[in-house]
Design a protein around this motif. Sequence first.
Motif: not given
Length: 148
Positions: A13-19, A41-42, A48-50, A72-75
């Motif tokens: 949910a956290m990764t999907s909610a970040v815009l 993790y943030y 990416a998670a860190h 596409h992935s983050a760019h």
Amino acid sequence: MMKRTKCGILALAMTSAVLFTPASTAYAHGHSGGCHSGTSYYYCGGHAAHTHTGGVCPYAGDTTHYYYCGGHSAHTHTGGVCPYASTVSKTTVKKVQKVLKSCGYNCGTADGVMGTKTVKALKKYQKANGLTADGIIGSSTLRSMGLL
């Protein structure tokens, strides 16, 4: 078992909610304590998670903006231009979509728009035809389709 599933859902949910928008970098912080031996993790600025050492984000000074365009992935966007943006006309995109459909690739409606279905279908076509599967309509793709 329940704790692991709950954490997995929270992380998703956290990764999907970040815009991320061109004007600012959004920071979503979580998931705190408990899932991986108490490690937090943030997901900051599209990274990416860190972890944060001493409460400080290792990416705090990073002013790079990350985008998620067309699935596409983050760019990054060099000079404000998305590397995945189609540089061909709507007419050409429509022709490519018609070829994809005739070859059995589901790209949705042949409307001249480079949507996610068209990009996915184009990547499949490119891979099957020994081309670089990048989802970009380039000269080698057009040539293989007989459109150039």
